[in-house]
Design a protein around this motif. Structure first.
Motif, PDB file in Angstrom:
ATOM      1  N   ALA A  83       0.835  -1.206   0.000  1.00 54.19           N
ATOM      2  CA  ALA A  83       0.000   0.000   0.000  1.00 54.19           C
ATOM      3  C   ALA A  83       0.867   1.253   0.000  1.00 54.19           C
ATOM      4  CB  ALA A  83      -0.927  -0.011   1.208  1.00 54.19           C
ATOM      5  N   THR A  84       1.967   1.235   0.752  1.00 59.53           N
ATOM      6  CA  THR A  84       2.860   2.389   0.785  1.00 59.53           C
ATOM      7  C   THR A  84       3.506   2.607  -0.573  1.00 59.53           C
ATOM      8  OG1 THR A  84       3.299   2.027   3.141  1.00 59.53           O
ATOM      9  CG2 THR A  84       4.873   3.389   1.939  1.00 59.53           C
ATOM     10  N   VAL A  85       3.930   1.536  -1.215  1.00 59.32           N
ATOM     11  CA  VAL A  85       4.520   1.658  -2.555  1.00 59.32           C
ATOM     12  C   VAL A  85       3.494   2.201  -3.538  1.00 59.32           C
ATOM     13  CG1 VAL A  85       5.600   0.405  -4.457  1.00 59.32           C
ATOM     14  CG2 VAL A  85       6.195  -0.166  -2.094  1.00 59.32           C
ATOM     15  N   ARG A  86       2.271   1.701  -3.461  1.00 65.73           N
ATOM     16  CA  ARG A  86       1.222   2.229  -4.340  1.00 65.73           C
ATOM     17  C   ARG A  86       0.991   3.715  -4.103  1.00 65.73           C
ATOM     18  NH1 ARG A  86      -1.338  -2.794  -3.112  1.00 65.73           N
ATOM     19  NH2 ARG A  86      -2.708  -1.792  -1.571  1.00 65.73           N
ATOM     20  N   GLY A  87       1.122   4.131  -2.847  1.00 58.73           N
ATOM     21  CA  GLY A  87       0.958   5.544  -2.544  1.00 58.73           C
ATOM     22  C   GLY A  87       2.022   6.401  -3.221  1.00 58.73           C
ATOM     23  N   ILE A  88       3.278   5.945  -3.200  1.00 61.37           N
ATOM     24  CA  ILE A  88       4.352   6.684  -3.880  1.00 61.37           C
ATOM     25  C   ILE A  88       4.120   6.689  -5.383  1.00 61.37           C
ATOM     26  CG2 ILE A  88       6.829   6.768  -4.345  1.00 61.37           C
ATOM     27  CD1 ILE A  88       7.281   5.506  -1.579  1.00 61.37           C
ATOM     28  N   LEU A  89       3.735   5.536  -5.935  1.00 60.33           N
ATOM     29  CA  LEU A  89       3.471   5.452  -7.371  1.00 60.33           C
ATOM     30  C   LEU A  89       2.329   6.371  -7.789  1.00 60.33           C
ATOM     31  CD1 LEU A  89       3.811   1.593  -7.924  1.00 60.33           C
ATOM     32  CD2 LEU A  89       5.418   3.369  -8.656  1.00 60.33           C
ATOM     33  N   ALA A  90       1.352   6.530  -6.925  1.00 59.00           N
ATOM     34  CA  ALA A  90       0.221   7.405  -7.242  1.00 59.00           C
ATOM     35  C   ALA A  90       0.646   8.868  -7.311  1.00 59.00           C
ATOM     36  CB  ALA A  90      -0.885   7.227  -6.206  1.00 59.00           C
ATOM     37  N   VAL A  91       1.681   9.220  -6.551  1.00 60.40           N
ATOM     38  CA  VAL A  91       2.194  10.587  -6.573  1.00 60.40           C
ATOM     39  C   VAL A  91       3.071  10.825  -7.799  1.00 60.40           C
ATOM     40  CG1 VAL A  91       3.700  12.223  -5.344  1.00 60.40           C
ATOM     41  CG2 VAL A  91       2.065  10.833  -4.066  1.00 60.40           C
ATOM     42  N   GLN A  92       3.784   9.789  -8.259  1.00 60.06           N
ATOM     43  CA  GLN A  92       4.706   9.958  -9.377  1.00 60.06           C
ATOM     44  C   GLN A  92       3.974  10.428 -10.629  1.00 60.06           C
ATOM     45  OE1 GLN A  92       6.888   6.456 -10.749  1.00 60.06           O
ATOM     46  NE2 GLN A  92       8.675   7.709 -11.228  1.00 60.06           N
ATOM     47  N   ARG A  93       4.553  11.401 -11.298  1.00 65.60           N
ATOM     48  CA  ARG A  93       3.957  11.980 -12.492  1.00 65.60           C
ATOM     49  C   ARG A  93       4.310  11.146 -13.725  1.00 65.60           C
ATOM     50  NH1 ARG A  93      -0.006  14.329 -11.790  1.00 65.60           N
ATOM     51  NH2 ARG A  93       0.261  15.672 -13.618  1.00 65.60           N
ATOM     52  N   PRO A  94       3.566  11.310 -14.828  1.00 71.61           N
ATOM     53  CA  PRO A  94       3.865  10.557 -16.054  1.00 71.61           C
ATOM     54  C   PRO A  94       5.274  10.794 -16.590  1.00 71.61           C
ATOM     55  CG  PRO A  94       1.663  11.499 -16.188  1.00 71.61           C
ATOM     56  CD  PRO A  94       2.294  12.060 -14.941  1.00 71.61           C
ATOM     57  N   ASP A  95       5.864  11.964 -16.300  1.00 74.73           N
ATOM     58  CA  ASP A  95       7.224  12.230 -16.771  1.00 74.73           C
ATOM     59  C   ASP A  95       8.299  11.637 -15.864  1.00 74.73           C
ATOM     60  OD1 ASP A  95       7.110  13.921 -14.589  1.00 74.73           O
ATOM     61  OD2 ASP A  95       7.490  15.773 -15.701  1.00 74.73           O
ATOM     62  N   GLY A  96       7.888  10.910 -14.813  1.00 72.34           N
ATOM     63  CA  GLY A  96       8.841  10.275 -13.896  1.00 72.34           C
ATOM     64  C   GLY A  96       9.088  11.044 -12.621  1.00 72.34           C
ATOM     65  N   ALA A  97       8.644  12.288 -12.572  1.00 72.93           N
ATOM     66  CA  ALA A  97       8.877  13.122 -11.391  1.00 72.93           C
ATOM     67  C   ALA A  97       8.100  12.599 -10.188  1.00 72.93           C
ATOM     68  CB  ALA A  97       8.456  14.560 -11.677  1.00 72.93           C
ATOM     69  N   VAL A  98       8.717  12.700  -9.008  1.00 79.31           N
ATOM     70  CA  VAL A  98       8.047  12.318  -7.760  1.00 79.31           C
ATOM     71  C   VAL A  98       8.003  13.542  -6.849  1.00 79.31           C
ATOM     72  CG1 VAL A  98       7.889  10.665  -5.871  1.00 79.31           C
ATOM     73  CG2 VAL A  98       9.040  10.002  -7.994  1.00 79.31           C
ATOM     74  N   PRO A  99       6.947  14.346  -6.938  1.00 77.34           N
ATOM     75  CA  PRO A  99       6.823  15.495  -6.028  1.00 77.34           C
ATOM     76  C   PRO A  99       6.537  15.039  -4.604  1.00 77.34           C
ATOM     77  CG  PRO A  99       4.869  15.292  -7.395  1.00 77.34           C
ATOM     78  CD  PRO A  99       5.841  14.253  -7.889  1.00 77.34           C
ATOM     79  N   TRP A 100       6.515  15.997  -3.699  1.00 75.26           N
ATOM     80  CA  TRP A 100       6.264  15.668  -2.294  1.00 75.26           C
ATOM     81  C   TRP A 100       4.915  14.990  -2.117  1.00 75.26           C
ATOM     82  CZ3 TRP A 100       7.969  19.713   1.870  1.00 75.26           C
ATOM     83  CH2 TRP A 100       9.352  19.915   1.769  1.00 75.26           C
ATOM     84  N   PHE A 101       3.929  15.500  -2.804  1.00 70.25           N
ATOM     85  CA  PHE A 101       2.578  14.926  -2.785  1.00 70.25           C
ATOM     86  C   PHE A 101       1.883  15.425  -4.044  1.00 70.25           C
ATOM     87  CE2 PHE A 101       2.931  18.569   0.096  1.00 70.25           C
ATOM     88  CZ  PHE A 101       2.091  19.487  -0.514  1.00 70.25           C
ATOM     89  N   THR A 102       0.759  14.851  -4.385  1.00 68.07           N
ATOM     90  CA  THR A 102       0.035  15.269  -5.581  1.00 68.07           C
ATOM     91  C   THR A 102      -0.321  16.746  -5.480  1.00 68.07           C
ATOM     92  OG1 THR A 102      -0.868  13.055  -5.895  1.00 68.07           O
ATOM     93  CG2 THR A 102      -1.998  14.874  -6.997  1.00 68.07           C
ATOM     94  N   GLY A 103       0.115  17.513  -6.476  1.00 67.15           N
ATOM     95  CA  GLY A 103      -0.101  18.949  -6.452  1.00 67.15           C
ATOM     96  C   GLY A 103       0.984  19.727  -5.749  1.00 67.15           C
TER      97      GLY A 103
END
Length: 373
Positions: free
Chosen positions: A23-43
């Motif tokens: 579930a934690t990994v899915r949470g990080i993947l959900a934040v990751q943008r299509p260009d590969g970027a991983v912001p702090w959180f969505t938005g």
């Protein structure tokens, strides 16, 4: 979609089950943008250091393609001088349009720029992908050269360049936490160079001088003693090992550790944070204190949200979550600490440090507190 079967190595009793890790990994993947970027959180915004930490957590969970996409993002956004900006926007712009990847802070922080070396080496150890290592080498090389252009005569590294500044105009100020992280990154960069049979003697000298400054000369750094990171980062970054590391942890344990809750961000506020707690756990593991590391990770499960992510912090005087954000890097730091304690080979090699080149220590003040000394 990450399944519990891919996260069985991230199981730690009292901390994570395979399902919880997934579930934690899915949470990080959900934040990751299509260009590969991983912001702090969505938005939210992205900074290169925390982006890399999240990518490393994805590798620890077996999500190698998504981790590689994160490193490709870094390669595509690198500045001509080898740096990255301190922050990139991934939320609505002022006019309501998406600010997808546009710089929002054009400062260039040296520890942010160096950390790609840690991530690239971790990804290689996780995958054995030599083509990736060769492809990322020009990016990594340029990043290290940028960072070392800001190394000061005393071995420390200036902490940032403001927008428009050049290395000769950099502030002659260094941060202990940042330099500890840079030292770790230089050791990983040297490991990459060694693997590619492309020796970098200047990097060896620079790493040795920096490690010596971190381990033996606290007076060379800005006074940020109230921050817990200045306490444990010389250990986490591998500049301190053995009795010196054990003593440093013992000296300030009572200042920063709150039994049952976690680690304070600063010693004068009633605020424990998940990222600092998980990083301290990783530092404790690195010096052979796995039981205390697990205890810290168990304490911070009160920060775990229903979606598997972790709240950034908790103000215990008010019994309040603050800020009300669940950050990818907090989740990533928990996964990396669990991976190290669980024996994940890539993570233990990177954070244990025993097999990383240590650089060439200065002859003066030689001591046994540095790795390899």
């Amino acid at each position: 979609m990450t399944s519990p079967g891919r996260t069985e190595r991230l199981v730690l009793p009292g901390v994570l089950t395979a399902e919880q890790a997934a579930a934690t990994v899915r949470g990080i993947l959900a934040v990751q943008r299509p260009d590969g970027a991983v912001p702090w959180f969505t938005g939210g915004h992205l900074d290169p250091w925390d982006h890399t930490e999240a990518a490393m957590a994805l590798d620890a969970a077996g999500e190698h393609e998504r981790a590689e996409a994160a490193y490709d993002w870094l390669a595509s956004r690198q500045n001509p001088d080898g740096s990255w900006y301190a922050a990139y926007g991934y939320g609505p712009g002022e006019d309501g349009r998406p600010a997808e990847g546009e710089p929002t802070d054009r400062g260039r922080e040296t520890n942010f720029c160096a950390y790609i070396a840690v991530g690239v080496w971790h990804h290689y150890l996780s995958t054995g992908d030599e083509a990736f290592l060769d492809r990322m080498w020009p990016c990594l090389y340029a990043a290290v050269e940028f960072v070392l252009s800001l190394q000061l005569p005393d071995g420390t590294v200036s902490w940032k360049l403001d927008d428009g500044d050049t290395p000769d105009r950099a502030p002659r100020e260094a941060l202990l936490t940042g330099c500890s992280s840079i030292y770790h990154a230089l050791r990983c960069a040297l490991a990459v160079a060694e693997k590619r049979e492309d020796p970098q003697p200047d990097w060896e000298l620079a790493a040795g001088r920096l490690g010596h400054a971190v381990a033996r000369h606290p007076e060379r750094f800005l006074d940020k003693d109230r921050y817990s990171m200045d306490w444990y980062y010389p250990v986490l970054g591998s500049a301190l090992r053995g009795p010196a590391a054990q003593q440093r942890i013992a000296d300030h344990w009572d200042r920063f550790v709150v039994d049952g809750l976690g680690v304070r961000c600063v010693d004068d506020h009633p605020w424990v944070t998940g990222g600092e707690s998980a990083e301290l756990a990783l530092a404790l593991w690195a010096i052979g204190e796995s039981e205390r590391a697990v205890q810290i990770l168990r304490w911070i499960q009160h920060l775990r949200a229903e979606d598997g992510m972790y709240w950034t912090g908790y103000v215990f005087a008010d019994e309040a979550i603050w800020p009300e954000e669940r950050t990818s890097w907090t989740a990533g730091s928990v996964l990396l600490a669990v991976a190290a304690i669980g024996g994940d080979e890539a993570t233990t090699a990177v954070f244990g440090g025993d097999r990383l080149p240590a650089g060439l220590a200065p002859a003066e003040d030689d001591c046994d507190c540095l790795p390899g000394a």
